[in-house]
Motif scaffolding. Structure first.
Motif, PDB file in Angstrom:
ATOM      1  N   LYS A 121      31.671  -3.774 -81.335  1.00  0.00           N
ATOM      2  CA  LYS A 121      32.592  -4.529 -82.395  1.00  0.00           C
ATOM      3  C   LYS A 121      32.349  -5.851 -82.301  1.00  0.00           C
ATOM      4  O   LYS A 121      32.245  -6.789 -81.139  1.00  0.00           O
ATOM      5  N   ARG A 122      31.842  -6.835 -83.385  1.00  0.00           N
ATOM      6  CA  ARG A 122      31.473  -7.953 -83.424  1.00  0.00           C
ATOM      7  C   ARG A 122      32.882  -8.874 -83.552  1.00  0.00           C
ATOM      8  O   ARG A 122      33.578  -8.787 -84.377  1.00  0.00           O
ATOM      9  N   TYR A 123      32.801 -10.087 -82.811  1.00  0.00           N
ATOM     10  CA  TYR A 123      33.742 -11.428 -83.008  1.00  0.00           C
ATOM     11  C   TYR A 123      32.786 -12.318 -83.125  1.00  0.00           C
ATOM     12  O   TYR A 123      32.172 -13.037 -82.141  1.00  0.00           O
ATOM     13  N   GLN A 183      41.399   1.212 -65.666  1.00  0.00           N
ATOM     14  CA  GLN A 183      40.082   0.668 -65.803  1.00  0.00           C
ATOM     15  C   GLN A 183      39.638   0.718 -67.134  1.00  0.00           C
ATOM     16  O   GLN A 183      39.301   1.928 -67.457  1.00  0.00           O
ATOM     17  N   TYR A 184      39.345  -0.434 -67.615  1.00  0.00           N
ATOM     18  CA  TYR A 184      38.450  -0.588 -68.985  1.00  0.00           C
ATOM     19  C   TYR A 184      37.237  -1.123 -68.851  1.00  0.00           C
ATOM     20  O   TYR A 184      37.157  -2.105 -67.766  1.00  0.00           O
ATOM     21  N   TYR A 185      36.257  -0.919 -69.678  1.00  0.00           N
ATOM     22  CA  TYR A 185      35.151  -1.544 -69.717  1.00  0.00           C
ATOM     23  C   TYR A 185      34.546  -1.819 -70.873  1.00  0.00           C
ATOM     24  O   TYR A 185      34.943  -1.327 -72.114  1.00  0.00           O
ATOM     25  N   GLN A 186      34.044  -3.360 -70.857  1.00  0.00           N
ATOM     26  CA  GLN A 186      33.637  -3.889 -72.214  1.00  0.00           C
ATOM     27  C   GLN A 186      32.789  -3.198 -72.799  1.00  0.00           C
ATOM     28  O   GLN A 186      32.565  -3.161 -74.135  1.00  0.00           O
ATOM     29  N   ALA A 187      31.820  -2.531 -72.298  1.00  0.00           N
ATOM     30  CA  ALA A 187      30.703  -1.569 -72.870  1.00  0.00           C
ATOM     31  C   ALA A 187      30.832  -0.235 -73.105  1.00  0.00           C
ATOM     32  O   ALA A 187      30.290   0.509 -73.604  1.00  0.00           O
ATOM     33  N   MET A 193      31.745  -7.238 -78.210  1.00  0.00           N
ATOM     34  CA  MET A 193      32.644  -6.990 -76.918  1.00  0.00           C
ATOM     35  C   MET A 193      31.637  -6.509 -75.670  1.00  0.00           C
ATOM     36  O   MET A 193      32.167  -7.054 -74.530  1.00  0.00           O
ATOM     37  N   LYS A 194      30.446  -5.875 -75.943  1.00  0.00           N
ATOM     38  CA  LYS A 194      29.761  -5.601 -74.816  1.00  0.00           C
ATOM     39  C   LYS A 194      29.288  -6.835 -74.025  1.00  0.00           C
ATOM     40  O   LYS A 194      29.109  -6.779 -72.765  1.00  0.00           O
ATOM     41  N   ILE A 195      28.778  -7.913 -74.781  1.00  0.00           N
ATOM     42  CA  ILE A 195      28.196  -8.966 -74.427  1.00  0.00           C
ATOM     43  C   ILE A 195      29.091  -9.902 -73.749  1.00  0.00           C
ATOM     44  O   ILE A 195      29.039 -10.359 -72.704  1.00  0.00           O
ATOM     45  N   SER A 196      30.034 -10.148 -74.396  1.00  0.00           N
ATOM     46  CA  SER A 196      31.096 -11.267 -74.195  1.00  0.00           C
ATOM     47  C   SER A 196      32.701 -10.828 -74.306  1.00  0.00           C
ATOM     48  O   SER A 196      33.614 -11.889 -74.547  1.00  0.00           O
TER      49      SER A 196
END
Length: 228
Positions: free
Chosen positions: A72-74, A61-65, A79-82
Motif C-alpha cells: 500500500k502506497r503513501y 507482533q505486526y510486520y510492515q512487510a 508500507m514495506k519500505i517505510s
C-alpha cells in the motif's frame, strides 16, 4: 532418599543463581520467583549481582512487510519500505487499548499531516505523536541514556528511532518498541525483521545507535515514553 536429595540440590541451584541461563524462573524486584513464559531466552539470568528484572509488556507482533498491506502506497513510498512507525505504533495501541492495523495508523498520519512520505521517506516523530494523541495516549520525550534506563525499569513502553547498528544495516533509520529491563538489557519488538524481534539487547548499544536524523528528532528526541 536419593530423589529427595536431588530435589534439594536443584532448589539450591535455583536459589543461588548457578542454574543454566536458559532457565525460565526469574526473581523479580520484590524477591519473588516468577515464571517467564516468553520463548525468548533471557541471557542475564538472576544472580546475586542481578537483582532487577522488569517483565516486558506483551504486545501483538505486526510486520510492515505483511502481504495484507506491504505494497500500500503513501506518497513517495509504501508500507514495506517505510512503514515502521505506524506498524510499531499499531502494536502498542492494539496491546494497550484497542485493535488497530498498521494501515489504520498510517492512514491517519498520512491523511491528517505532512509527516509521512511527503517531504521525506518515512514518518517523523511528530507524525508518531499525532497518531498517539488521536488514539488517546500521552508521551514524554526521553532526554538521556539514564532517563531511558529509568523509564524501562519503571515498566514503561518506549518508542524509539534508531540508525545503523543492530536493527539497521544501511544508512536509513528504523522504529522499534522497547519495554522490560534485565541487567542493562531491554526487550525490543521490531516491526521489520523476525530474526531480531522479541529479543533482549543492551540499552547502551541501543542508545548509542539512536537516530540523529532531523525528522526523528523533530519532537525533541528520537525516544519517547508512551503511556495512557
Amino acid at each position: 532418599m536419593k530423589k529427595a536429595t536431588s530435589m534439594v540440590m536443584v532448589a539450591s541451584l535455583l536459589l543461588s543463581g548457578i542454574v543454566d541461563a536458559k532457565a525460565e524462573w526469574i526473581k523479580d524486584q520484590q524477591g519473588k520467583w516468577e515464571y517467564f513464559s516468553s520463548d525468548e531466552i533471557i541471557h542475564n539470568f538472576y544472580s546475586e549481582k542481578t537483582t532487577e528484572f522488569v517483565k516486558p509488556v506483551k504486545l501483538p507482533q505486526y510486520y510492515q512487510a505483511d502481504p495484507r498491506w506491504s505494497f500500500k502506497r503513501y506518497g513517495m513510498s509504501n508500507m514495506k519500505i517505510s512503514g515502521c512507525v505506524p506498524t510499531s505504533l499499531s502494536m502498542v495501541i492494539s496491546g494497550l487499548k484497542q485493535d488497530v492495523t498498521p494501515v489504520q495508523v498510517a492512514d491517519y498520519i498520512y491523511d491528517t499531516s505532512m509527516e509521512m512520505n511527503t517531504l521525506f521517506s518515512g514518518t517523523s516523530s511528530l507524525g508518531a505523536i499525532a497518531a498517539l494523541e488521536h488514539w488517546g495516549f500521552n508521551y514524554r520525550i526521553i532526554n538521556s541514556k539514564d532517563d531511558l534506563k529509568n523509564a524501562l525499569k519503571n515498566g514503561n513502553i518506549v518508542f524509539g528511532a534508531v540508525g545503523h547498528g543492530i536493527f539497521v544495516k544501511g544508512y536509513s533509520t528504523h522504529a522499534i518498541i522497547l519495554s522490560g529491563y534485565q541487567n542493562g538489557n531491554t526487550h525490543a519488538v521490531d516491526p521489520d525483521n523476525p530474526e531480531r524481534t522479541n529479543k533482549w539487547y543492551g540499552i547502551d548499544d541501543i542508545w548509542d545507535q539512536r537516530s540523529m536524523e532531523l525528522e526523528d528528532n523533530s519532537a525533541g528526541g528520537p525516544f519517547m515514553v508512551i503511556y495512557k
